[in-house]
Design a protein around this motif. Structure first.
Motif, PDB file in Angstrom:
ATOM      1  N   ASN A 107       0.826  -1.214   0.000  1.00 23.55           N
ATOM      2  CA  ASN A 107       0.000   0.000   0.000  1.00 23.55           C
ATOM      3  C   ASN A 107       0.857   1.259   0.000  1.00 23.55           C
ATOM      4  O   ASN A 107       0.547   2.242  -0.672  1.00 23.55           O
ATOM      5  CB  ASN A 107      -0.943   0.000   1.203  1.00 23.55           C
ATOM      6  N   LEU A 167       0.848   4.055  -2.852  1.00 25.78           N
ATOM      7  CA  LEU A 167       0.527   5.437  -2.485  1.00 25.78           C
ATOM      8  C   LEU A 167       1.628   6.400  -2.943  1.00 25.78           C
ATOM      9  O   LEU A 167       1.358   7.465  -3.519  1.00 25.78           O
ATOM     10  CB  LEU A 167       0.357   5.517  -0.968  1.00 25.78           C
ATOM     11  N   SER A 174      -5.514   1.353   2.496  1.00 22.91           N
ATOM     12  CA  SER A 174      -6.301   0.850   1.369  1.00 22.91           C
ATOM     13  C   SER A 174      -7.498   1.754   1.092  1.00 22.91           C
ATOM     14  O   SER A 174      -7.830   2.035  -0.063  1.00 22.91           O
ATOM     15  CB  SER A 174      -6.783  -0.579   1.643  1.00 22.91           C
ATOM     16  N   LEU A 232      -6.302   4.733  -0.682  1.00 20.81           N
ATOM     17  CA  LEU A 232      -5.993   4.446  -2.087  1.00 20.81           C
ATOM     18  C   LEU A 232      -7.266   4.323  -2.918  1.00 20.81           C
ATOM     19  O   LEU A 232      -7.336   4.836  -4.039  1.00 20.81           O
ATOM     20  CB  LEU A 232      -5.137   3.186  -2.187  1.00 20.81           C
ATOM     21  N   ARG A 273      -8.439   7.444  -4.075  1.00 15.88           N
ATOM     22  CA  ARG A 273      -7.665   8.053  -5.169  1.00 15.88           C
ATOM     23  C   ARG A 273      -8.025   7.488  -6.542  1.00 15.88           C
ATOM     24  O   ARG A 273      -7.703   8.088  -7.580  1.00 15.88           O
ATOM     25  CB  ARG A 273      -6.169   7.844  -4.911  1.00 15.88           C
ATOM     26  N   TYR A 274      -8.605   6.269  -6.526  1.00 16.01           N
ATOM     27  CA  TYR A 274      -8.991   5.674  -7.815  1.00 16.01           C
ATOM     28  C   TYR A 274     -10.409   6.107  -8.154  1.00 16.01           C
ATOM     29  O   TYR A 274     -11.382   5.463  -7.779  1.00 16.01           O
ATOM     30  CB  TYR A 274      -8.888   4.143  -7.747  1.00 16.01           C
ATOM     31  N   ASN A 295      -8.304  -2.008  -9.301  1.00 19.20           N
ATOM     32  CA  ASN A 295      -7.502  -1.456  -8.192  1.00 19.20           C
ATOM     33  C   ASN A 295      -8.335  -1.363  -6.918  1.00 19.20           C
ATOM     34  O   ASN A 295      -7.891  -1.727  -5.834  1.00 19.20           O
ATOM     35  CB  ASN A 295      -6.979  -0.063  -8.547  1.00 19.20           C
ATOM     36  N   LYS A 312      -8.957  -4.781  -5.469  1.00 17.87           N
ATOM     37  CA  LYS A 312      -7.771  -5.319  -4.775  1.00 17.87           C
ATOM     38  C   LYS A 312      -7.736  -4.806  -3.324  1.00 17.87           C
ATOM     39  O   LYS A 312      -7.501  -5.563  -2.388  1.00 17.87           O
ATOM     40  CB  LYS A 312      -6.510  -4.890  -5.534  1.00 17.87           C
ATOM     41  N   HIS A 313      -8.004  -3.506  -3.192  1.00 19.57           N
ATOM     42  CA  HIS A 313      -7.946  -2.924  -1.843  1.00 19.57           C
ATOM     43  C   HIS A 313      -9.119  -3.348  -0.974  1.00 19.57           C
ATOM     44  O   HIS A 313      -8.956  -3.511   0.243  1.00 19.57           O
ATOM     45  CB  HIS A 313      -7.828  -1.401  -1.935  1.00 19.57           C
TER      46      HIS A 313
END
Lengths: 168, 427
Positions: A17, A21, B221, B224, B227-228, B236, B239-240
């Motif tokens: 991660n 990031l 996660s 993230l 951010r997607y 993506n 996955k998280h």
């Protein structure tokens, strides 16, 4: 040339991660899954900043910092602990060893990126004060070495004690 | 012829007159005929007052009334009671006072009649001396008794003092014993307190690491995923989402360990004993374990068993085996070998899980089954320090035992022995 960051972290999920990031934020990322591996990677890539966990097998984060700050080529790389050790004593110990910053898990992504940016800027300012010429670089190395030698001198110095009767 | 007779009279008269003892002459009727001066002195009467009177005037009343009778008895029976023998008797003086004397009486036969002569020898002085002697004697005896009593008192005091001292000593010994007991209690309390303190600090350091790491994964996660933002970035995000799920499962696992431990501590775990096929359970677990082996790790499964039935708790038995094999996998490196062996002999099943991993340092071995304990070489490896504590308790619930042998950097072997009738056999 993009900025290089080395992530040393044993937990695979956290490591992945962090990598993701930082990559999304435009950094070039190297990773290591334990302290020993971390040292090798640091010497190999000479990163601009190191993000390091404390509790890891093989060699813990304290050991990594100790070794890297004793090496001329790595001693001035900004070093940030990213750790589950959240106690005040742990923080003091980490900072006492010469870390530039200390972030506790779980961490906020924005805080982490801000801290990294701040440390990189400071480091940049330090470097530019020596100039970007090869002469400046040489001076930087010389001063680093001089400081290193001075520290050694301090370490090796035998402390002699005098009593009142001694004639000095 | 007259002269010698006259001389004899004078001689006798002088003896009579100068004798220290009293001499009294009475006739057969008891009448006093003659007394000498000593008699007058002894009895306080003068001669005239006595002569012609009955001799009983010189006796206390109780003897006086019987005196005439005595004389008559003697004269008729000739049976002498005093005469020629002498006896101690009591006299009565003119003033009425009485005194003891020795009386010697003899009969004198004259030509025509008999007279009696009495010799009075005063015994007052002797009696007095005797009395004094007796008094002295008595006093002496009294004193002896007194002294004896005093001595006895002293001895008794000493004895009671001795007893007091003995009591005090035994008291002191008792107090000392109590103090020692209290000291032991305090030490025990202190040790317990210390143990609890240690447990707490172990728990804090474990909880800190074991909770914060998966929480970091979840939080990062989530960051993230945020951010997607593009539609095509769904893989993506997926996955998280999987990572978050896995972390939650991991945290739940830790939580379950806590709960199991707590339940075990409070004795709240129910056992359900039934006839169980050991080989069946064993193979099920081994199959599960293959999926978590590290790269190039080998699992060697050996079953040396003929009899496969055991009276036991299925769930608990399974948990024991899973825990031990996953430990072996966790603490062995890549390319490690995990040997899982099932044996049976004399009504006892033996489960052996042997690895060639990092081993347990000697100094940590005695603490291995304690709650939250992590061996010094495992501190930086994830783990709650609860697994073996729970396993040991589970094994005990099945009336079995667990032992291990380990060498640092060489490997570890855990052995669990279970009786075929776990429900009611102890060994």
């Amino acid at each position: 040339m993009s900025t290089k960051i080395l992530v040393i972290e044993d937990n695979i999920d956290v490591r992945e991660n962090l990598e993701e990031l930082l990559q999304l934020s435009g950094y070039k990322v190297s990773t290591a899954e334990n302290g020993k591996d971390g040292i090798n990677k640091a010497l190999e890539v000479i990163p601009d900043l190191i993000l390091c966990d404390i509790m890891m097998p093989e060699l813990d984060g304290y050991g990594v910092l100790r070794i890297l700050s004793n090496n001329v080529t790595t001693m001035n790389i900004p070093f940030i602990f990213l750790t589950a050790k959240a106690e005040k004593d742990d923080f003091r110990k980490g900072m006492g060893l010469g870390a530039d910053d200390y972030i506790t898990k779980p961490f906020d992504d924005v805080d982490l990126l801000d801290t990294i940016e701040l440390r990189l800027k400071k480091s940049e300012r330090l470097k530019s004060s020596f100039g970007e010429t090869s002469q400046g670089l040489q001076r930087f190395f010389d001063e680093s070495k001089a400081q290193k030698e001075f520290e050694k001198l301090l370490e090796n110095r035998e402390i002699r004690r005098y009593s009142k009767k001694d004639n000095i | 012829m007259l002269k010698p007779y006259h001389d004899a009279v004078i001689r006798l008269q002088s003896i009579f007159d100068s004798a220290v003892d009293g001499i009294i002459i009475i006739n057969t009727r008891g009448i006093i005929e003659e007394v000498n001066p000593a008699t007058q002195k002894l009895f306080g009467y003068n001669e005239d007052e006595m002569i012609g009177n009955n001799v009983n005037m010189l006796m206390p009343h109780q003897f006086a009334v019987k005196h005439d009778e005595y004389i008559d008895n003697y004269l008729s029976s000739r049976n002498a009671k005093i005469i020629g023998i002498g006896r101690e008797v009591t006299g009565r003086k003119k003033d009425g006072s009485e005194f003891p004397f020795w009386l010697a009486v003899s009969e004198v036969k004259l030509a025509d009649r008999s007279i009696f002569t009495g010799f009075v020898h005063d015994l007052s002085e002797i009696k007095h001396a005797e009395t004094r002697l007796m008094t002295l004697n008595e006093e002496l005896e009294k004193k002896v008794i007194e002294r004896t009593y005093e001595l006895e008192n002293a001895v008794n005091q000493l004895l009671s003092l001795n007893k007091q001292l003995e009591d005090e000593i035994s008291n002191k010994i008792r107090i000392q014993k109590q103090l020692k007991e209290r000291e032991a209690d305090l030490e025990l309390g202190l040790a317990k307190e210390r143990e609890l303190g240690e447990l707490k600090s172990r728990f804090v350091s474990m909880a800190s690491h074991e909770f914060r790491t998966p929480l970091s994964t979840i939080l990062s996660s989530v960051s993230l995923i945020a951010r997607y933002t593009e539609g095509e970035q769904q893989p993506n995000r997926d996955k998280h989402i999987d990572k978050i799920k896995a972390s939650v499962v991991h945290l739940t696992g830790i939580l379950n360990d806590f709960l199991s431990m707590n339940k075990l501590e409070e004795g709240k775990v129910d056992t359900h004993f039934e006839t169980v096929d050991v080989i069946d359970i064993w193979n099920n677990v081994i199959d599960e374990m293959y999926t978590i082996l590290k790269a190039d790790q080998k699992l060697i499964n050996t079953i040396n068993i003929e009899r496969a039935w055991i009276i036991s708790d299925k769930k608990i038995l399974k948990n024991i085996i899973i825990n031990l094999i996953s430990n072996a996998i966790k603490y062995s490196g890549e390319k490690g070998e995990i040997r899982c062996t099932l044996d049976y002999q004399d009504n006892i099943f033996t489960i052996s899980i042997k690895d060639n991993g990092m081993g347990i340092p000697k100094e940590d071995q005695k603490h291995l089954f304690q709650r939250f304990f992590r061996a010094s070489n495992a501190i930086n490896i994830e783990g709650t320090g609860l697994g073996l504590n729970i396993v040991k308790k589970y094994v005990e619930m099945l009336n079995g035992n667990i032992t291990f042998e380990s060498e640092h950097l060489v490997g570890t072997e855990f052995k669990v022995r279970l009786p075929t009738k776990s429900g009611n056999t102890t060994y």
